[in-house]
Every structure is written in structure tokens, then in C-alpha cells.
Design an enzyme around this catalytic site. Structure first.
Site, PDB file in Angstrom:
ATOM      1  N   GLY A   1     -57.112 -13.607   2.507  1.00  0.00           N
ATOM      2  CA  GLY A   1     -56.843 -13.224   1.221  1.00  0.00           C
ATOM      3  C   GLY A   1     -55.109 -13.509   0.859  1.00  0.00           C
TER       4      GLY A   1
ATOM      5  CG  HIS B   1     -45.050 -10.342   0.766  1.00  0.00           C
ATOM      6  ND1 HIS B   1     -45.336 -11.521   0.100  1.00  0.00           N
ATOM      7  CD2 HIS B   1     -45.130  -9.124  -0.371  1.00  0.00           C
ATOM      8  CE1 HIS B   1     -45.573 -11.260  -1.104  1.00  0.00           C
ATOM      9  NE2 HIS B   1     -45.393 -10.028  -1.428  1.00  0.00           N
TER      10      HIS B   1
ATOM     11  N   GLY C   1     -35.413 -20.335   6.826  1.00  0.00           N
ATOM     12  CA  GLY C   1     -35.754 -19.866   7.995  1.00  0.00           C
ATOM     13  C   GLY C   1     -34.951 -18.746   8.765  1.00  0.00           C
TER      14      GLY C   1
ATOM     15  CG  MET D   1     -43.297 -20.263   1.136  1.00  0.00           C
ATOM     16  SD  MET D   1     -43.122 -18.404   1.044  1.00  0.00           S
ATOM     17  CE  MET D   1     -43.061 -18.178  -0.762  1.00  0.00           C
ATOM     18  NE  ARG D   2     -47.916 -26.000   1.677  1.00  0.00           N
ATOM     19  CZ  ARG D   2     -48.052 -26.670   0.346  1.00  0.00           C
ATOM     20  NH1 ARG D   2     -48.893 -26.398  -0.399  1.00  0.00           N
ATOM     21  NH2 ARG D   2     -46.953 -27.340   0.296  1.00  0.00           N
ATOM     22  CG  LEU D   3     -53.157 -19.099   0.409  1.00  0.00           C
ATOM     23  CD1 LEU D   3     -54.318 -18.900  -0.596  1.00  0.00           C
ATOM     24  CD2 LEU D   3     -52.878 -17.666   0.775  1.00  0.00           C
TER      25      LEU D   3
HETATM   26  C1  GAR Z   1     -38.671 -14.314   3.176  1.00  0.00           C
HETATM   27  O1  GAR Z   1     -37.969 -13.311   2.145  1.00  0.00           O
HETATM   28  C2  GAR Z   1     -40.066 -13.956   3.192  1.00  0.00           C
HETATM   29  O2  GAR Z   1     -40.504 -12.609   3.222  1.00  0.00           O
HETATM   30  C3  GAR Z   1     -40.548 -14.503   2.058  1.00  0.00           C
HETATM   31  O3  GAR Z   1     -39.908 -15.786   1.776  1.00  0.00           O
HETATM   32  C4  GAR Z   1     -38.613 -15.666   2.294  1.00  0.00           C
HETATM   33  C5  GAR Z   1     -38.228 -16.568   3.347  1.00  0.00           C
HETATM   34  O4  GAR Z   1     -36.972 -16.593   3.755  1.00  0.00           O
HETATM   35  N1  GAR Z   1     -42.103 -14.804   2.002  1.00  0.00           N
HETATM   36  C6  GAR Z   1     -42.936 -14.865   1.016  1.00  0.00           C
HETATM   37  O5  GAR Z   1     -42.522 -14.597  -0.177  1.00  0.00           O
HETATM   38  C7  GAR Z   1     -44.233 -14.948   1.412  1.00  0.00           C
HETATM   39  N2  GAR Z   1     -45.210 -14.614   0.185  1.00  0.00           N
HETATM   40  P1  GAR Z   1     -36.457 -17.299   5.167  1.00  0.00           P
HETATM   41  O6  GAR Z   1     -37.077 -18.690   5.183  1.00  0.00           O
HETATM   42  O7  GAR Z   1     -35.083 -17.382   5.054  1.00  0.00           O
HETATM   43  O8  GAR Z   1     -36.776 -16.312   6.328  1.00  0.00           O
END
Ligand code: GAR
Length: 200
Positions: free
Chosen positions: A135, A101, A6, A84-86
Site C-alpha cells: 500500500g 515518512h 539523501g 519516492m516509488r511504490l
Molecule cells: C524525507 O522527509 C522523507 O520523509 C520524505 O522525503 C524526504 C527525503 O529527504 N519521504 C516521503 O515523503 C515518502 N512519502 P532526504 O532525501 O533529504 O532524506
């Protein structure tokens, strides 16, 4: 919405304490129990909720419950910040959702973008904020920042540099969406006016 540490969400919480920012976080939600993201939001005094994916029979049921939980806070915008969910139509037809992303989409979509970019051997990658559609990381791009891959980078070192630019870009995008809106593919995205149409 968070699934993990987060840090992007925390940057939004901090930005939203300034009234001039234009956006205020009304709640932080997660798809599983025990995330550091939810703990951080609680420590900062924000409302939180968890809709555990594992407790639902199928994706549609989980999405329907998530839409209800989100709806309790009547947000103008849902931010997927390391979520991390669709998301399905139950959520997407009701809210404008943006996602951060860790790659320059449409390159390296999915859950392992940093690893995949390194494995491919690109010299420049980065971060993207985009509107979420059904998507996998396919919706219209709002903004992007490039990050150079340095010799000796591993997934952790590259991801750490990407996250630094992600936080800044996400805070900037959410504030600008709130204050000014955004035009994407000739469509205006205005908060408070329902879900953003991503259909051409
Ligand atoms: C971030 O780098 C975000 O872009 C990625 O997860 C990380 C979360 O970090 N998201 C994905 O890979 C989505 N496909 P955080 O929980 O410290 O913000």
C-alpha cells in the site's frame, strides 16, 4: 534507497561508520540518474547503483530489476530514505523494507505529506518509520516522533524541522533493528531472516 537529496541516507552512512552501531550500509541505490543522494554516497566512498524507473516498460519489470540489483549486495534490510516509488512484490517478497515518512501515519500518506498536513491545519505532525507493504504508506508502524506546527510555518520550514527528527529516528531504528530486532503487532522483525510479514 533514495530519490533526492539523501539527507536521511547520509545520516545512516555516518552512523554506520561506528562498528558499535550494529548496522553497516552496503550500498545506496536510486530510481533515477543525477540525484544528490547518490553523489553524496559516492563522495563518501560507498557502492551505488541506479535503476531508472523511466527506462522500464512497466512497474513489474522495474521492480524485478531493482530486486536483482539490490540482491547483489545481499542486504538484511532495505531502507527507503526519501525513495519516492511504490515497491511491488518482486522486492517486498524478498527483503524487509522500511520507510521514513514525514507525517504521523496513518495521517497524510503519499508524496506531499508536509503540504497536506499544513493545508489541513493540524497543530502537531511528525515523522514515522514503518515496514513497507504494497500500500501507500500503510505498513506496520515501527516508531514515530511528533513535531509541533509553529505559527508562520510554510512547507519548507516545517519539513526542515521534521527532517531533523527523521534523521535521528531513522538512525535509532536501524541500529535497534540490527542489534535487538523489533516486535510489531506481536511479530518479531529480525534482520537476516527474510522479508517481514505484514499480513495479519
Ligand atoms: C524525507 O522527509 C522523507 O520523509 C520524505 O522525503 C524526504 C527525503 O529527504 N519521504 C516521503 O515523503 C515518502 N512519502 P532526504 O532525501 O533529504 O532524506
Amino acid at each position: 534507497m533514495v530519490s533526492g537529496a539523501g539527507s536521511n541516507m547520509a545520516a545512516l552512512l555516518e552512523a554506520s561508520t561506528d562498528p558499535a552501531y550494529g548496522a553497516a550500509v552496503v550500498a545506496v541505490g536510486a530510481d533515477r540518474e543525477g540525484t544528490e543522494g547518490i553523489a553524496r554516497a559516492e563522495r563518501a566512498g560507498f557502492a551505488t547503483f541506479v535503476t531508472p524507473f523511466s527506462k522500464f516498460a512497466d512497474r513489474a519489470e522495474w521492480n524485478a530489476e531493482l530486486a536483482e540489483r539490490i540482491g547483489a549486495y545481499e542486504p538484511d534490510l532495505v531502507v527507503s530514505a526519501g525513495f519516492m516509488r511504490l515497491l511491488g512484490p518482486e522486492v517486498l517478497n524478498r527483503y524487509t523494507v522500511i520507510n521514513i515518512h514525514p507525517a504521523l501515519l496513518p495521517a497524510f500518506p503519499g508524496a506531499h505529506a508536509v503540504r497536506d498536513a499544513l493545508a489541513y491545519g493540524v497543530k502537531i505532525t511528525g515523522a514515522t518509520v514503518h515496514i513497507v507493504d504494497e500500500g501507500v504508506d500503510t505498513g506496520p508502524v515501527i516508531d514515530q516522533v511528533a513535531v509541533r506546527v509553529e505559527p508562520g510555518d510554510d512547507v519548507a520550514s516545517l519539513h526542515a524541522r521534521i527532517k531533523t527528527v527523521e534523521r535521528e529516528m531513522l538512525v535509532d531504528v536501524v541500529g535497534r533493528l540490527a542489534r535487538e530486532g523489533w516486535t510489531l503487532r506481536d511479530r518479531d522483525v529480525r534482520l537476516g531472516s527474510g522479508p517481514a510479514s505484514t499480513h495479519e
